[in-house]
Design a protein around this motif. Structure first.
Motif, mmCIF file in Angstrom:
data_model
loop_
_atom_site.group_PDB
_atom_site.id
_atom_site.type_symbol
_atom_site.label_atom_id
_atom_site.label_comp_id
_atom_site.label_asym_id
_atom_site.label_seq_id
_atom_site.Cartn_x
_atom_site.Cartn_y
_atom_site.Cartn_z
ATOM 1 N N ALA A 6 0.815 -1.214 0.000
ATOM 2 C CA ALA A 6 0.000 0.000 0.000
ATOM 3 C C ALA A 6 0.846 1.260 0.000
ATOM 4 C CB ALA A 6 -0.989 0.038 1.160
ATOM 5 N N GLY A 7 2.161 1.138 0.098
ATOM 6 C CA GLY A 7 3.022 2.306 -0.030
ATOM 7 C C GLY A 7 3.210 2.658 -1.497
ATOM 8 N N SER A 8 3.469 3.922 -1.764
ATOM 9 C CA SER A 8 3.593 4.371 -3.152
ATOM 10 C C SER A 8 5.041 4.407 -3.615
ATOM 11 C CB SER A 8 2.977 5.766 -3.305
ATOM 12 O OG SER A 8 3.640 6.706 -2.476
ATOM 13 N N ILE A 9 5.991 4.050 -2.743
ATOM 14 C CA ILE A 9 7.404 4.074 -3.117
ATOM 15 C C ILE A 9 8.058 2.741 -2.800
ATOM 16 C CG2 ILE A 9 7.618 6.570 -2.745
ATOM 17 C CD1 ILE A 9 8.990 5.894 -0.071
ATOM 18 N N ALA A 10 9.136 2.462 -3.504
ATOM 19 C CA ALA A 10 10.000 1.320 -3.200
ATOM 20 C C ALA A 10 11.397 1.862 -2.939
ATOM 21 C CB ALA A 10 10.018 0.323 -4.362
ATOM 22 N N ASN A 11 12.100 1.275 -1.987
ATOM 23 C CA ASN A 11 13.451 1.705 -1.646
ATOM 24 C C ASN A 11 14.472 0.719 -2.194
ATOM 25 O OD1 ASN A 11 13.300 4.102 0.378
ATOM 26 N ND2 ASN A 11 11.725 2.674 1.073
ATOM 27 N N THR A 21 -1.445 4.094 6.097
ATOM 28 C CA THR A 21 -0.658 3.116 5.346
ATOM 29 C C THR A 21 0.621 3.721 4.770
ATOM 30 O OG1 THR A 21 -2.043 3.573 3.414
ATOM 31 C CG2 THR A 21 -2.627 1.663 4.750
ATOM 32 N N GLU A 22 0.531 4.971 4.276
ATOM 33 C CA GLU A 22 1.727 5.610 3.727
ATOM 34 C C GLU A 22 2.739 5.897 4.825
ATOM 35 O OE1 GLU A 22 4.166 6.957 0.708
ATOM 36 O OE2 GLU A 22 2.244 5.937 0.608
ATOM 37 N N LEU A 23 2.256 6.334 5.993
ATOM 38 C CA LEU A 23 3.144 6.563 7.132
ATOM 39 C C LEU A 23 3.836 5.278 7.530
ATOM 40 C CD1 LEU A 23 4.248 8.326 9.428
ATOM 41 C CD2 LEU A 23 2.172 7.787 10.729
ATOM 42 N N MET A 24 3.092 4.171 7.498
ATOM 43 C CA MET A 24 3.674 2.888 7.846
ATOM 44 C C MET A 24 4.751 2.494 6.849
ATOM 45 S SD MET A 24 1.907 -0.874 8.068
ATOM 46 C CE MET A 24 1.960 -1.008 6.294
ATOM 47 N N ALA A 25 4.509 2.741 5.564
ATOM 48 C CA ALA A 25 5.488 2.398 4.540
ATOM 49 C C ALA A 25 6.798 3.129 4.772
ATOM 50 C CB ALA A 25 4.934 2.731 3.150
ATOM 51 N N VAL A 26 6.706 4.401 5.159
ATOM 52 C CA VAL A 26 7.908 5.179 5.439
ATOM 53 C C VAL A 26 8.600 4.652 6.684
ATOM 54 C CG1 VAL A 26 8.781 7.470 6.060
ATOM 55 C CG2 VAL A 26 7.008 7.238 4.310
ATOM 56 N N ALA A 27 7.821 4.366 7.737
ATOM 57 C CA ALA A 27 8.410 3.909 8.997
ATOM 58 C C ALA A 27 9.104 2.564 8.844
ATOM 59 C CB ALA A 27 7.322 3.818 10.075
ATOM 60 N N MET A 28 8.519 1.655 8.074
ATOM 61 C CA MET A 28 9.116 0.340 7.897
ATOM 62 C C MET A 28 10.445 0.407 7.146
ATOM 63 S SD MET A 28 7.253 -1.929 9.422
ATOM 64 C CE MET A 28 7.146 -0.636 10.663
ATOM 65 N N SER A 29 10.652 1.471 6.385
ATOM 66 C CA SER A 29 11.876 1.613 5.602
ATOM 67 C C SER A 29 12.893 2.537 6.264
ATOM 68 C CB SER A 29 11.549 2.169 4.207
ATOM 69 O OG SER A 29 10.624 1.352 3.545
ATOM 70 N N GLU A 30 12.589 3.005 7.456
ATOM 71 C CA GLU A 30 13.411 4.010 8.109
ATOM 72 C C GLU A 30 14.838 3.526 8.346
ATOM 73 O OE1 GLU A 30 14.456 7.620 9.670
ATOM 74 O OE2 GLU A 30 12.602 7.072 8.636
ATOM 75 N N GLY A 31 14.995 2.236 8.667
ATOM 76 C CA GLY A 31 16.323 1.746 9.001
ATOM 77 C C GLY A 31 17.260 1.590 7.821
ATOM 78 N N ILE A 32 16.755 1.712 6.607
ATOM 79 C CA ILE A 32 17.596 1.487 5.441
ATOM 80 C C ILE A 32 18.624 2.597 5.288
ATOM 81 C CG2 ILE A 32 17.593 1.214 2.937
ATOM 82 C CD1 ILE A 32 14.801 0.066 3.163
ATOM 83 N N GLY A 33 18.231 3.819 5.602
ATOM 84 C CA GLY A 33 19.158 4.942 5.481
ATOM 85 C C GLY A 33 19.223 5.471 4.063
ATOM 86 N N THR A 34 19.885 6.613 3.908
ATOM 87 C CA THR A 34 20.025 7.227 2.595
ATOM 88 C C THR A 34 21.462 7.653 2.397
ATOM 89 O OG1 THR A 34 19.409 9.371 3.531
ATOM 90 C CG2 THR A 34 17.648 8.054 2.560
ATOM 91 N N GLY A 35 21.798 8.007 1.170
ATOM 92 C CA GLY A 35 23.154 8.435 0.881
ATOM 93 C C GLY A 35 24.084 7.259 0.679
ATOM 94 N N SER A 36 25.370 7.562 0.536
ATOM 95 C CA SER A 36 26.381 6.534 0.267
ATOM 96 C C SER A 36 27.413 6.506 1.384
ATOM 97 C CB SER A 36 27.086 6.825 -1.067
ATOM 98 O OG SER A 36 26.154 6.833 -2.131
ATOM 99 N N GLN A 37 27.872 5.316 1.719
ATOM 100 C CA GLN A 37 28.943 5.156 2.690
ATOM 101 C C GLN A 37 29.623 3.816 2.479
ATOM 102 O OE1 GLN A 37 27.570 4.753 6.798
ATOM 103 N NE2 GLN A 37 25.488 4.383 6.045
ATOM 104 N N VAL A 38 30.836 3.707 2.997
ATOM 105 C CA VAL A 38 31.586 2.460 2.909
ATOM 106 C C VAL A 38 31.422 1.727 4.237
ATOM 107 C CG1 VAL A 38 33.834 1.403 2.537
ATOM 108 C CG2 VAL A 38 33.234 3.518 1.340
#
Length: 242
Positions: free
Chosen positions: A27-32, A77-94
Motif C-alpha cells: 500500500a506504499g507508493s514508493i520502493a526503496n 498506510t503511507e506513514l507505515m510504509a515510510v516507517a518500515m523503511s526508516e532503518g535502510i538509510g540514505t546516501g552513500s557510505q563504505v
C-alpha cells in the motif's frame, strides 16, 4: 505509484551494481533500493551494532503498532510504509559486509517466507506479488503487513542452495508474527512461486510444504541424499522435520 517504473529501473540498476535489494511496504507508493559495490576503501564503524540506540529500538514499537493501526485507519498506510523503511538509510557510505547485509539489528517478531526465482522471472514474480497483495489490501485484509523484499545474487555451487546453478532473485514477504491474515496469502505465494516461476524456498524460513520444497531441487536433491547416506548411514543427524 505502480510497479512498472520499478521494473524499468531494476534492469538498469542490476547492470550497474553488484548488490541490489528492493524494499516495498504494501500500500506504499514508493520502493526503496539498497545498492552496493565492493570497495578497497576502509569501512566506517556503525553505531548500534552491539548496543542498539534508542532510535534502533524504536523500530520494535513502530513495527508492532503501526501495521495494526493501519488496518483501522487506512490513511496511516503511507506513514507505515515510510516507517518500515526508516532503518535502510540514505546516501552513500563504505561499510563492512555484515553492516551492509544486516543494517537493522532490532525488529519486531515476524514471519518470513522466501523463494529463490530465476532472475529472468524476477520482474513477473515481483509484479504478481504486488498485484496480489494490493487486491487483499483493497478488501481490508493485510496478509503481508511489514515488507516485500527482493535481493539479487549469482549462482551457487551448493547442491541444496536455493540459488544452485542459476542467477537468482530472492523474493521475500514478511509479516508480524500474530498476523491473523497471513495464512490467506501463504498458500497462494507458495503455489505461485513453485508452479509458475520455478521458485525454490529458503530452507531457514517459513515453508508451507517441506516435501514440495525438496522436490523443487530435482536431481540436486537426489545427489545430496546419496552423499548424506554415505556420510551418515545410521541417520544420526536426521530429525522428524528432515
Amino acid at each position: 505509484a505502480g510497479f512498472m517504473p520499478l521494473l524499468v529501473s531494476l534492469a538498469s540498476t542490476l547492470r550497474s551494481h553488484e548488490f541490489v535489494s528492493v524494499f516495498w511496504s504494501p500500500a506504499g507508493s514508493i520502493a526503496n533500493f539498497k545498492l552496493g559495490n565492493r570497495s578497497q576503501m576502509p569501512a566506517a564503524k556503525q553505531k548500534g551494532r552491539i548496543h542498539p540506540t534508542l532510535r534502533d529500538r524504536s523500530t520494535v514499537i513502530t513495527g508492532r503498532v503501526l501495521p495494526r493501526l493501519a488496518e483501522r485507519v487506512p490513511a496511516l498506510t503511507e506513514l507505515m510504509a515510510v516507517a518500515m523503511s526508516e532503518g535502510i538509510g540514505t546516501g552513500s557510505q563504505v561499510v563492512s559486509e555484515p553492516d551492509f547485509s544486516h543494517y537493522q539489528q532490532i525488529y519486531p517478531p515476524c514471519i518470513s517466507s522466501e523463494f529463490a526465482i530465476p532472475i529472468d522471472f524476477a520482474a513477473d514474480a515481483w509484479a504478481w506479488v504486488v498485484q496480489r497483495l494490493m487486491l487483499y489490501w483493497r478488501s481490508g485484509l493485510r496478509p503481508v503487513n511489514l515488507v516485500v523484499h527482493a535481493r539479487f545474487g549469482c549462482a551457487s555451487r551448493a547442491l541444496r542452495a536455493a540459488s544452485a546453478d542459476r542467477a537468482t532473485c530472492h523474493l521475500e514477504v514478511l509479516c508480524l508474527e500474530a498476523n491473523p491474515h497471513r495464512a490467506l496469502f501463504a498458500s497462494d505465494f507458495d503455489q505461485k512461486m513453485r508452479n509458475d516461476f520455478a521458485g525454490r524456498p529458503h530452507w531457514g524460513k517459513d515453508i508451507a510444504n517441506p516435501w514440495r520444497a525438496a522436490q523443487t531441487h530435482g536431481a540436486n536433491m537426489d545427489a545430496f541424499l546419496e552423499i548424506r547416506q554415505q556420510c551418515d548411514p545410521r541417520q544420526i543427524f536426521l530429525n522428524p522435520y528432515l
